[in-house]
Every structure is written in C-alpha cells, then in structure tokens.
Design an enzyme around this catalytic site. Sequence first.
Site, PDB file in Angstrom:
ATOM      1  N   ASP A  12      54.328  78.538  67.010  1.00 28.43           N
ATOM      2  CA  ASP A  12      55.690  78.829  66.583  1.00 28.43           C
ATOM      3  C   ASP A  12      55.670  80.234  65.974  1.00 28.43           C
ATOM      4  OD1 ASP A  12      54.549  78.511  64.088  1.00 28.43           O
ATOM      5  OD2 ASP A  12      55.889  76.914  63.428  1.00 28.43           O
ATOM      6  N   CYS A  71      50.365  77.098  64.008  1.00 29.07           N
ATOM      7  CA  CYS A  71      51.610  77.229  63.242  1.00 29.07           C
ATOM      8  C   CYS A  71      51.202  77.706  61.851  1.00 29.07           C
ATOM      9  CB  CYS A  71      52.419  75.930  63.238  1.00 29.07           C
ATOM     10  SG  CYS A  71      51.635  74.499  62.473  1.00 29.07           S
ATOM     11  N   THR A  73      50.423  76.020  59.125  1.00 24.52           N
ATOM     12  CA  THR A  73      49.298  75.244  58.577  1.00 24.52           C
ATOM     13  C   THR A  73      48.454  74.529  59.636  1.00 24.52           C
ATOM     14  OG1 THR A  73      50.722  73.312  58.432  1.00 24.52           O
ATOM     15  CG2 THR A  73      50.609  74.742  56.476  1.00 24.52           C
ATOM     16  N   HIS A 104      32.189  64.504  68.751  1.00 22.89           N
ATOM     17  CA  HIS A 104      32.314  63.081  68.432  1.00 22.89           C
ATOM     18  C   HIS A 104      33.690  62.510  68.767  1.00 22.89           C
ATOM     19  CE1 HIS A 104      28.717  62.750  65.408  1.00 22.89           C
ATOM     20  NE2 HIS A 104      28.374  63.275  66.575  1.00 22.89           N
ATOM     21  N   HIS A 139      29.995  57.388  71.011  1.00 20.95           N
ATOM     22  CA  HIS A 139      31.263  58.038  70.654  1.00 20.95           C
ATOM     23  C   HIS A 139      32.355  57.718  71.675  1.00 20.95           C
ATOM     24  CE1 HIS A 139      29.097  59.932  67.499  1.00 20.95           C
ATOM     25  NE2 HIS A 139      28.230  60.452  68.361  1.00 20.95           N
TER      26      HIS A 139
HETATM   27  C1  RB5 Z   1      57.298  77.122  59.822  1.00 21.13           C
HETATM   28  O1  RB5 Z   1      57.869  77.748  58.724  1.00 21.13           O
HETATM   29  C2  RB5 Z   1      56.212  76.159  59.361  1.00 21.13           C
HETATM   30  O2  RB5 Z   1      56.807  75.033  58.791  1.00 21.13           O
HETATM   31  C3  RB5 Z   1      55.344  75.761  60.529  1.00 21.13           C
HETATM   32  O3  RB5 Z   1      54.766  76.907  61.066  1.00 21.13           O
HETATM   33  C4  RB5 Z   1      54.181  74.825  60.261  1.00 21.13           C
HETATM   34  O4  RB5 Z   1      53.411  75.263  59.186  1.00 21.13           O
HETATM   35  C5  RB5 Z   1      54.481  73.407  60.196  1.00 21.13           C
HETATM   36  O5  RB5 Z   1      53.599  72.545  60.137  1.00 21.13           O
END
Ligand code: RB5
Length: 151
Positions: A12, A71, A73, A104, A139
């Site tokens: 994203d 993204c 996180t 695994h 596994h």
């Molecule tokens: C976008 O602002 C953010 O929410 C997205 O990139 C991501 O971290 C969501 O899990």
Amino acid sequence: MTQSRRFHLGSDHGGVELRGELAATLTEDGHTIASTAGPAAADEKADYPDVAVEVCRRVLEDEGSCGLLVCGTGQGMAMTANRIPGIRAAVVGDIFSARMARAHNDANVLCLGQRVLGSELAKALAREFAAASFEGGRHQRRVDKLMRAGS
Ligand code: RB5
C-alpha cells in the site's frame, strides 16, 4: 544463492519505498519479480486488503511462487492474506523467523513493515526468506493440520 524464486510483490502507500528497494535486492540476487501491485508513489493512497488479495491470487495461480507484501507494519497485509485459502503469510522482524517461516511453516507470503524495519534489515529478511526451503517431513503433517484448522 541456492534457488531462484518468482515473487509477486505488493504494497500500500505505507510500503511503497521499501517495496521498490526489495524488488531491486531480489532481482540482484537472481530472483524474478513476476508482478507488482499497489501504488507507484506514497501519496497515492491504497487499502492494504485490496493489494493483499490481488497478490495472493497471483501467488496461488503461479505454482511455486511467493508473495512479498509491504505495508506500514506488515500486520494488515498478513491478516488479510491469511484469510485466503492456500496462503500462509508470515510477518517477520528477525532473521531466524524469516528462515523458519519457510523451513517449518512453508510460508508462501512474506509480510514486512516499512514503518518498523530499517531497510537493511528488511532486505536481509527478504533474502533469508528467499533462500530458505521447506523441510517437509514432520513439518508437512503440521502444515496439513494448519491448513485444515477452523474448517
Ligand atoms: C496505512 O496507514 C497503514 O495502516 C497500513 O500501511 C498498515 O500498516 C496496516 O496494517
């Protein structure tokens, strides 16, 4: 490098820059970037579930390929990806887990967070994931159970 892999990439807006860096790193290492999904620049907003679904479909259609989703996180991408039958997505922040997710868990999608990882660590994680292979054996039984869980 032991094995050349085909990757379907996606991000994203929160992962655009890292997605580009990882594409370059994987290509340098001899892997193939089979497709890329998501915005071209960080000011083009995109909803991570849309990108995750598109990339996971490509992974499932291209046997033996892997997905790489970025993204902010990595979490939203992984949560979405793991709702799609046939996908095993791992959010990873350390080298050992990057290797074990393949060895695994037979992960077929790697999820990384641009806002939580330095770019050198992220590149090392992608390299480790790409280089690792599923060990099978005991596994496989566990992965089979994993794939049946909840049904
Ligand atoms: C976008 O602002 C953010 O929410 C997205 O990139 C991501 O971290 C969501 O899990």
